[in-house]
Design an enzyme around this catalytic site. Structure first.
Site, mmCIF file in Angstrom:
data_model
loop_
_atom_site.group_PDB
_atom_site.id
_atom_site.type_symbol
_atom_site.label_atom_id
_atom_site.label_comp_id
_atom_site.label_asym_id
_atom_site.label_seq_id
_atom_site.Cartn_x
_atom_site.Cartn_y
_atom_site.Cartn_z
ATOM 1 N N THR A 1 -11.646 39.680 12.364
ATOM 2 C CA THR A 1 -11.747 38.230 13.657
ATOM 3 C C THR A 1 -10.802 37.063 12.740
ATOM 4 O OG1 THR A 1 -13.589 36.942 11.184
ATOM 5 C CG2 THR A 1 -14.575 38.546 13.309
ATOM 6 N N LYS B 1 -11.816 44.231 6.978
ATOM 7 C CA LYS B 1 -12.380 42.657 7.833
ATOM 8 C C LYS B 1 -12.589 41.919 6.831
ATOM 9 C CE LYS B 1 -15.058 39.899 8.818
ATOM 10 N NZ LYS B 1 -14.407 38.507 9.531
ATOM 11 N N THR C 1 -17.416 36.755 5.360
ATOM 12 C CA THR C 1 -17.548 38.038 5.781
ATOM 13 C C THR C 1 -16.366 39.120 5.617
ATOM 14 O OG1 THR C 1 -19.478 36.800 6.836
ATOM 15 C CG2 THR C 1 -18.826 39.705 7.123
#
Lengths: 377, 377
Positions: free
Chosen positions: B144, B166, B177
């Site tokens: 992201t 990630k 996250t």
């Protein structure tokens, strides 16, 4: 206004170096009584002035407070404590007071000792400048990153409570020290002052978000002169102290450099006040929530995530969140459209309903996060 | 490297909308065994995919993992859970698997449901694209705010552990996250995987500073195919899993947008590991400390103030602090001159000596504070 609003007090604010902006304040209690109470930082690493003043306050009597805004005298070991002691002895000599009844507070750079060739002559100079109209000058002399002096006063029936504070800082990057001196001409024993001060700080200075940086120097003092010759009802006096503290706390939140929003975080239907406070602090201190408020976005999922990181009693699927009164989240899921929320104004209210009881609490913060990295470059 | 380094796995990474950057990944375990373990966010507000995957992991078997980087599906209530269920059923149909053995992970905007007209065809498309060389593409599809894909692998004697992660995010503003999928072709039962995964995450992903923002979506999974037909020694396997996790954690710290320093916080001579960790987290997360590191200033009093706000066992006058190996504070007071510290390089080490025992811990963070306010404007 300020610490000289009540009878029986004089104050001074001077530039201890002789030039530059004022950085040394002195507040003197002329009695007839010298009762006092104090609240200090919860940080276990305490600056020398805090160690000194905690000792003084154990006696319940304070005849004067010396406030140095040029050096925190923190993390300076036994030598730093000797410096504080020497400054107090100098004040005692200048004022003709007992050193054991003189409190000290300080803010400024940490890890360095005060320049005594500045501080000691400064103490003499401050004592010479004492005036019953000196409250405003004292309030200016304790400013560091503050853009404005912070003073307040409330009048009762024949008695007054006044006060000054410094610290754009408890909420802003940088010097995180809160210094507050409150004065009253009411005639009250130290135990009563202590009770009123504890109750007041608990719902005012303790409820502004401190960005997780707890100063080694936080000091809040309440001095009574008894000069009004009046003994107020305890509840009435406590309300006045709380009112002055609330006024000063609000000024602290307003004077945060770079903030564009004042945020009131309300937590309702908590199982306990402790839960309400824990949730309030988690939301008020959450970086994602602050960033969203600044961007004028009603980021209720960010609020839920902040709540979820606490140990408070709640069921995730019963949580509700309102932004400026619009319930954008109910039962842990989307409710009213986020677009219905108007976030253009400076004042923002975030309400969290824990659906777990009947207790509540409110905290104040800003949209400013701990330390904008860009500023430090 | 990545999740297809071990035998018995295929993966895909696709743009679920058909255009734009990849945002949907699928990892499939072709067996012969399907043992698995998982670690999930400690946030009590959990996203729908976390609720689903926690159920799946209770069975100790995972045949596939679907990862959506376009929508966190968090704070979406029962309807969001239905969406997750529907996506899993679609994957089960496309793969010919049992839906109860398919795990899901997600990151992206919160408080909104996934666009199912994008997600469901995307699941079919990902299943068609599965390849034993698909690990890198899967690692790219879960990015992201990450600027680089994060993959790692370690080879044992006849078996391999691979992984992808990630989250520039656990340390950076914004999407906080952490998604991690680890794979191995070793033949091990779920209990053994669980033991190795817990031990590894405790000293790697749990020891990077998360800036106080705990995601509702954090998910770390370990899948074993048994395809190598080898059962490693437990200690050897655990060391390999820890090594892959440490590698990925280091990559996470390196990939923090805007950071100029990588900071290792070491706490030594603590009374307990819990104390060492609490102090480490307090220092690593402290805004004043981070700001000083960024400004290349050895602000050891700021470190002491951070330590003082914890409940760890220590005596303030026995604390010592080293910056890049120079003991600038001993006995809670100044020691070596701050000017002796060279802070020009990217790697910075802060060492805190609590002088209270023989336990220690280390954490990694950056000089980036929670949310540079300036960026949100």
């Amino acid at each position: 206004m300020s610490v000289t609003a009540p009878a029986g007090f004089s104050a001074a604010g001077i530039a201890a170096g002789g030039a530059g902006r004022p950085d040394l304040a002195l507040v003197v209690n002329h009695g007839p009584t010298l009762a006092a109470a104090g609240q200090f930082t919860g940080n276990r690493v305490k600056a020398a002035p805090v160690h000194w003043s905690q000792q003084v306050l154990r006696g319940g009597r304070v005849s004067a407070v010396l406030l140095d805004a040029a050096c925190a005298n923190s993390c300076t070991g036994p030598l730093g404590f000797q410096d504080t002691h020497a400054a107090v002895e100098r004040a005692a000599r200048a004022l003709g007071h007992n050193a054991a009844e003189i409190a000290v507070a300080a803010t400024g750079p940490m890890g360095v000792r005060p320049a005594m060739d500045r501080l000691l002559p400064g103490v003499d100079h401050a004592a010479e400048q004492l005036s019953e109209f000196g409250g405003e000058r004292a309030a200016r002399a304790i400013m560091t990153s503050d853009t404005q002096p912070k003073t307040a006063a409330v009048r009762g029936a024949g008695w007054t409570v006044g006060g000054m504070a410094k610290g754009s800082a408890p909420l802003a990057p940088g010097l995180a020290t809160l210094l507050v001196v409150l004065t009253t001409d009411a005639d009250l024993p130290a135990t009563e002052l202590d009770r009123a001060l504890r109750a007041a700080t608990r719902v005012t200075f303790d409820r502004i978000d401190a960005d997780g940086v707890m100063s080694t120097n936080d000091t809040v003092l309440l001095l009574a002169s008894g000069a009004a010759g009046t003994t107020p009802e305890p509840a009435e006096f406590a309300a006045a102290v709380e009112s002055v503290c609330a006024d000063l706390a609000r000024q602290l939140v307003r004077d945060v450099e770079g903030a564009t929003k004042e945020v009131l975080v309300e937590v309702v239907h908590a199982a306990s006040e402790a839960d309400a406070l824990a949730v309030g602090r988690a939301v008020a201190g959450n970086a994602q929530v602050k960033r969203a408020v600044r961007a004028e976005v009603a980021d209720w999922p960010g609020v839920l995530a902040a709540v979820g990181a606490t140990g408070a009693a709640f069921e995730p699927h019963r949580l509700a969140v309102a932004v400026n009164g619009v319930w954008v989240c109910r039962d842990g899921a989307p409710a009213a459209a986020v677009a219905e929320v108007d976030l253009r104004f400076r004042e923002v209210t975030l309400t969290v309903d824990l659906a777990a009881g009947d207790r509540s609490a409110a905290l104040r913060t800003t949209d400013l996060t701990a330390a904008p990295a860009a500023r430090a470059r």
